[in-house]
Design an enzyme around this catalytic site. Structure first.
Site, PDB file in Angstrom:
ATOM      1  N   CYS B  83       0.811  -1.224   0.000  1.00  0.00           N
ATOM      2  CA  CYS B  83       0.000   0.000   0.000  1.00  0.00           C
ATOM      3  C   CYS B  83       0.845   1.276   0.000  1.00  0.00           C
ATOM      4  O   CYS B  83       0.304   2.361  -0.183  1.00  0.00           O
ATOM      5  CB  CYS B  83      -0.924   0.005   1.210  1.00  0.00           C
ATOM      6  SG  CYS B  83      -1.652  -1.589   1.551  1.00  0.00           S
ATOM      7  N   CYS B 213     -13.805   0.427   7.448  1.00  0.00           N
ATOM      8  CA  CYS B 213     -12.879  -0.090   6.434  1.00  0.00           C
ATOM      9  C   CYS B 213     -12.878   0.805   5.192  1.00  0.00           C
ATOM     10  O   CYS B 213     -13.917   1.313   4.784  1.00  0.00           O
ATOM     11  CB  CYS B 213     -13.282  -1.500   6.020  1.00  0.00           C
ATOM     12  SG  CYS B 213     -13.438  -2.633   7.413  1.00  0.00           S
ATOM     13  N   HIS B 340      -8.770   3.513  -1.951  1.00  0.00           N
ATOM     14  CA  HIS B 340      -7.417   2.995  -1.717  1.00  0.00           C
ATOM     15  C   HIS B 340      -7.001   2.029  -2.816  1.00  0.00           C
ATOM     16  O   HIS B 340      -6.984   0.816  -2.616  1.00  0.00           O
ATOM     17  CB  HIS B 340      -7.391   2.324  -0.334  1.00  0.00           C
ATOM     18  CG  HIS B 340      -6.061   1.795   0.074  1.00  0.00           C
ATOM     19  ND1 HIS B 340      -4.854   2.293  -0.395  1.00  0.00           N
ATOM     20  CD2 HIS B 340      -5.725   0.788   0.934  1.00  0.00           C
ATOM     21  CE1 HIS B 340      -3.862   1.618   0.154  1.00  0.00           C
ATOM     22  NE2 HIS B 340      -4.360   0.699   0.957  1.00  0.00           N
TER      23      HIS B 340
END
Lengths: 137, 392
Positions: B83, B213, B340
């Protein structure tokens, strides 16, 4: 016996640590200790990260510890779809030794608390997979 | 220390199910960054491509994407730290420029998470951490962050309402960010336990719920880095890299020192970056932090020194990290609402900070002409930590 026998579902077949599974079959949960510098590792390792020795021995993990933290999974990854909900946590035995595993189904969800006294034991699933779990002290 | 500057930034819209291939996705951010910098491919000496490779069907994407973007025959290669891949890419690009090897480097982060089916994606998620010793228990990303959340909440009095407040803040800015994947406002009733209509309330990995989340997304980001000479020649408004910090940590949860203290890599990377920049947390006027889960934003406040350990909750309770607050954080919606797309995330955070420092962030612009901004970008469950500090 290879490492594909470890856990609910193993992603690793070949490792120098396959003996860990044989030890589970004997009822033992063991880490490794470096014969040269004394560093202890759990999960076990074939090689010492501290002094680069390959001269390792097995040692039995402590039994009594405290539950440092936990989570209950309501969704699961591919291959574990039938399992939720299940609880996983980290046991702190003190002296820098810790262990990650699922919690036994015989602990009721409302009983699980951070800091509770716990112990660990080997576990055999119905399909003969071998693992270990956290349970009440 | 003004030796490497950002002269161009770009980002695709973050979306679910991008209608195109990874090369077309990469082109969107690249084109915007090149137009922003006002340069052509002839000015570029090298390119770095960043993503989490398990999502790509294309093996070794760097060469394929470099060709599509018109960046051949210049050197190109691939950088990965899950990430935080594109923050790592910027660090590598910085090093190449500082060494004198290259003058102008393109760092392009991309991820098409919908490149594979959701069943395939779930399996890869399960293998995102220690596949030998932890994945056999059925681990997944939310469960790992939930371990941190559980211990932290028990010790520091952080509540579910605090976590919800982080999600509500993110949604406030997702609503006004045209590039965000999740553009709806989130309200407290969305978290109401036992209400089937409350779509954020369902448990995922307790104590984390659906609303805790972040949103998966497809997206790309692009950062163009240059040396001092090129910055002066090519740009009227360079933004300088003042400090870089990066760290790594044991993958296995059994080797983590203390779950009540947040991610060790956040502290380590921050202290390196502050030292290199010669500043303290008080000098930071606007920040982007890695809020892959709500708990991660609270832990980041402390790792970055915006709040003392255990007191991160006060910043969200007092709205200190809103746009009008003392230290605005994630005023572009963050990972929670902006989305994301793994490999593109760090570059997108950097783009937001660069726009803030140039006064070009539109409805998200922080008042007071911020002069120093910070990006905090984590890979895995605190496996990698990256903090980068920017200044005008």
């Amino acid at each position: 016996m290879g490492f594909e026998k470890f856990g609910r579902k193993s992603f690793t077949a070949v490792t120098k640590m396959a003996k860990f599974v044989d030890l589970l079959a004997e009822g033992k949960i063991e880490g490794t200790i470096c014969k040269d510098c004394g560093a202890k590792f759990f999960p076990p390792r074939a090689d010492c990260a501290k002094c680069l020795s390959k001269n390792m021995d097995w040692f039995e993990m402590p039994k009594k510890g405290k539950l440092e933290t936990f989570t209950t999974a309501y969704y699961a990854p591919f291959g574990f779809e039938g399992d939720p909900p299940y609880t996983m946590g980290v046991v702190d035995f003190g002296g820098g030794q810790k262990l990650f595993a699922r919690l036994s189904k015989d602990i009721k969800p409302e009983e699980v608390k951070v800091g509770m006294d716990v112990t660990i034991r080997p576990l055999k699933y119905d399909d003969n997979q071998l693992s270990f779990e956290i349970t009440k002290a | 220390m003004k030796e490497v500057a950002v002269i161009g930034v770009g980002q695709s819209s973050f979306v679910r199910g991008y209608e195109g291939s990874i090369r077309e996705l990469a082109f969107e951010a690249f084109r915007e960054a090149m137009q922003d910098a006002g340069i052509t491919q002839k000015d570029v000496d090298a390119s770095i491509f960043c993503s989490a490779p398990e999502y790509d069907k294309q093996r070794s994407p760097a060469g394929v994407l470099a060709e599509y973007l018109g960046l051949i025959p210049q050197p190109t290669f691939y950088v990965e730290s899950v990430c935080s891949s594109s923050s790592t890419g910027v660090k590598v690009g910085y090093s190449m420029i500082k060494s004198g090897l290259h003058d102008v480097v393109v760092v392009l982060g991309f991820q098409k998470m919908s490149e594979i089916t959701s069943a395939e994606s779930q399996e890869r998620m399960g293998r995102g951490a220690d596949i030998q010793w932890e994945a056999p228990f059925g681990t997944m990303m939310p469960a790992y962050y939930a371990l941190y959340a559980q211990a932290y909440m028990a010790k520091h009095g952080l509540t579910h309402d605090d976590l919800m407040s982080v999600r509500i803040k993110a949604s406030t800015y997702g609503v006004i960010n045209e590039r965000a994947v999740y553009r709806k406002a989130v309200k407290p009733e969305d978290f109401k336990q036992g209400d089937p209509e409350a779509k954020m309330a369902g448990p995922v990995a307790w104590p984390l719920r659906v609303g805790d989340c972040c949103a998966n997304a497809d997206g790309s980001s692009c950062i163009i880095l240059v040396n001092t000479e090129k910055a002066k020649a090519l740009s009227k408004r360079p933004v300088w890299i003042l400090g870089i910090g990066a760290a790594s940590e044991a993958v296995n949860m059994a080797a983590r020192p203390d779950f009540t203290k947040g991610l060790s890599v956040g502290y380590a990377a921050a202290s390196q970056a502050y030292k290199m920049a010669g500043i303290t947390p008080k000098n930071v006027k606007v920040a982007e932090v890695h809020d892959c889960f709500t708990i991660a934003e609270i832990m980041a406040y402390e790792g970055l020194g915006f709040a003392p350990m255990g007191e991160g909750k006060q910043l969200i309770r007092e709205k200190t990290t809103y746009k009008e607050g003392r230290i605005p954080v994630n005023v572009d919606g963050g990972l929670l609402s902006k989305g994301h797309p793994i490999g593109a995330t760090g570059g997108s955070q950097i783009r937001t900070i660069v726009l803030q420092l140039r006064g070009e962030a539109g409805p998200m612009q922080v008042a007071g002409e911020p002069d120093i901004g910070l990006v905090h970008n984590i890979g895995g469950v605190g496996l990698y930590g990256n903090v980068t500090i920017f200044g005008r």
